[in-house]
Structures are given as structure tokens and as C-alpha cells.
Write a protein that holds these residues in place. Structure first.
Motif, PDB file in Angstrom:
ATOM      1  N   LYS A 150       0.809  -1.259   0.086  1.00 57.15           N
ATOM      2  CA  LYS A 150       0.058   0.035   0.001  1.00 57.15           C
ATOM      3  C   LYS A 150       0.862   1.085   0.060  1.00 57.15           C
ATOM      4  O   LYS A 150       1.741   1.349   0.958  1.00 57.15           O
ATOM      5  CB  LYS A 150      -0.816  -0.038   1.295  1.00 57.15           C
ATOM      6  N   ASN A 151       0.823   1.981  -1.247  1.00 59.01           N
ATOM      7  CA  ASN A 151       1.945   3.118  -1.106  1.00 59.01           C
ATOM      8  C   ASN A 151       3.209   2.832  -1.217  1.00 59.01           C
ATOM      9  O   ASN A 151       3.916   3.476  -0.486  1.00 59.01           O
ATOM     10  CB  ASN A 151       1.487   4.261  -0.148  1.00 59.01           C
ATOM     11  N   ASN A 152       3.631   1.782  -1.847  1.00 60.86           N
ATOM     12  CA  ASN A 152       4.650   1.111  -1.767  1.00 60.86           C
ATOM     13  C   ASN A 152       5.390   0.553  -0.446  1.00 60.86           C
ATOM     14  O   ASN A 152       6.628   0.201  -0.297  1.00 60.86           O
ATOM     15  CB  ASN A 152       5.786   1.916  -2.808  1.00 60.86           C
ATOM     16  N   LYS A 153       4.584   0.391   0.327  1.00 57.10           N
ATOM     17  CA  LYS A 153       4.996  -0.199   1.752  1.00 57.10           C
ATOM     18  C   LYS A 153       4.284  -1.219   1.921  1.00 57.10           C
ATOM     19  O   LYS A 153       3.042  -1.428   1.690  1.00 57.10           O
ATOM     20  CB  LYS A 153       4.582   0.926   2.627  1.00 57.10           C
TER      21      LYS A 153
END
Length: 248
Positions: free
Chosen positions: A159-162
Motif C-alpha cells: 500500500k503506497n509502496n509499503k
């Protein structure tokens, strides 16, 4: 006279079409969005002239006739709990893409309940956990995870590159031992040997991160690990039969 009559007919048809178009935005399946923190999901199925509401916390399943008037949904009870109001009116609004519906009772001055439009069982699952997960699907050599009541679910996605790792008990894997013991306390003794970690892994999560998550598992509390690779759906808001493999 003819012009007046034609204008009246045209206006009536135009209003009628507008109402039908408004109603068409509702038609389908809707479920309460996970960030509302409901203890139970509230599901609504809108049909052309009736709606079915499943609210297990209060009234169970019941159905209403409904119509749209301006920014309100007017409902009349068809079948259900005798404690329900025979007539009920709710305000509504949509988001810009009309896949989120906001509803509040006319007596409520502030709070809107938020519902997501659902087209299938997997979307219902994603809405319930509040995450998007794209499984790395395979079709061969899979077995069923069995009764979902024995599954300690862990969700891994981006999610959001996390990387997000959460369970049904917490938004993270902190205090995992406490979460596991709390889960096991709700299982009858004869079912304890069926308990397993069940991993739902987005295909974009790296193997390195997956291994680091698995290293947190406490084998002394739960021994078996099941990786979900596919599924079979039932009705849109019913439990899914998860398919996958056990890890050694």
C-alpha cells in the motif's frame, strides 16, 4: 392545447427517466466499508422495486419497498422483524465514481454510514479486510483450507509502496503471541489441531519480505502454515472456499 399536452407528456417522461436513472445507480450489492469499524457487516441488495438488508447485529434480514425522492430513499417494510419501523427515510449521496454510497437516517444530523459496491465474493473479502490483494494464482495441486473458523489469517500486501502485514485482530503483527492465544481461546479443544496460519500474499510482495514475516510465526502455539493460491466463490457475501498448499 396539443403543444401543452405534448409538453406535459415530455416533462413527465423526462422526470420518470431521471428517477429510473437515479435508481439504476443503486441496483446491485453494497456492504459496509471496513473503516466504519462495524462489529458485523451490514449488506444491502438493491433491486428495481425492493431492497434486502442483512443487519445481523440488530434486525437480521428484512426487505423493503423503496423509491428515490430528491436526496432521500423512502422505504416501506415488506418482510422482517416486527420491531422495525414500517416506514423509514434515509438521506443518501454517492462519491464521484458512484461505487461508494453514503446513507444516514433522516433523524441523524451528522453521521453517514459508508457502503462499497460489491460485484463478487473476492471484492467482498477485500472490503472486509480493508486491503487490496492480488494473489499469485495457480490452479494445480491445490487443496481446500477447510473450515474458515480454524484459520488464523495473515494478510500481506503493498500500500503506497509499503508492505502491510495485518491480521483479523490487529493492523500489525505486534503482540502476535497474544493474538494467537486470544484466537485459540475461542476454539473448542477438539478443534485445536485444525488451527493454522493462513497467508494471503499479494504477488508484488518480495520473497525476502515474506520470509521475514514467516520468521515471526510462533510454532509452539500454531504449527501449520497454509498459503492461499486460489479460491472458489459462493454467493457474493458468503464465505469463500480458499484453496492453496501447506508448507513443510
Amino acid at each position: 392545447m396539443k403543444k401543452t399536452l405534448l409538453l406535459f407528456i415530455f416533462t413527465t417522461l423526462f422526470i420518470s427517466c431521471n428517477k429510473e436513472n437515479e435508481k439504476s445507480d443503486f441496483i446491485g450489492n453494497w456492504s459496509s466499508i471496513s473503516d466504519e469499524n462495524f462489529e458485523f457487516d451490514i449488506d444491502i441488495e438493491f433491486f428495481k422495486d425492493s431492497m434486502v438488508i442483512d443487519n445481523p447485529l440488530i434486525y437480521g434480514t428484512y426487505s423493503n419497498k423503496w423509491k428515490v425522492i430528491d436526496d432521500k430513499i423512502e422505504q416501506t417494510l415488506l418482510r422482517g422483524n416486527s420491531d422495525l419501523n414500517y416506514k423509514n427515510t434515509n438521506y443518501y449521496k454517492f462519491n464521484s465514481t458512484k461505487d461508494t454510497l453514503f446513507i444516514k437516517n433522516e433523524r441523524d444530523s451528522i453521521h453517514y454510514f459508508k457502503f462499497a459496491k460489491i460485484t463478487n465474493g473476492f471484492e467482498y473479502f477485500e472490503n472486509k479486510i480493508g486491503l487490496k490483494i492480488e494473489l499469485d494464482k495457480v490452479s494445480n495441486g491445490l487443496i481446500s483450507a477447510g473450515n474458515n473458523d480454524y484459520n488464523f489469517n495473515i494478510y500481506l500486501t503493498l500500500k503506497n509502496n509499503k508492505v502491510i502485514a495485518k491480521t483479523d485482530y490487529s493492523n500489525n503483527l505486534n503482540n502476535l503471541a497474544y493474538q494467537l492465544l486470544n484466537f485459540k481461546s475461542k476454539i473448542y479443544e477438539k478443534g485445536l489441531d485444525k488451527i493454522k496460519y493462513v497467508l494471503f500474499i499479494d504477488k508484488k510482495v518480495s520473497n525476502k519480505k515474506i520470509d521475514s514475516i514467516k520468521s515471526l510465526f510462533i510454532k509452539e502455539i500454531v504449527e501449520k502454515t497454509f498459503i492461499v493460491k486460489n479460491y472458489k466463490e459462493n454467493k457474493w457475501n458468503e464465505q469463500i472456499n480458499w484453496l492453496g498448499i501447506y508448507e513443510n
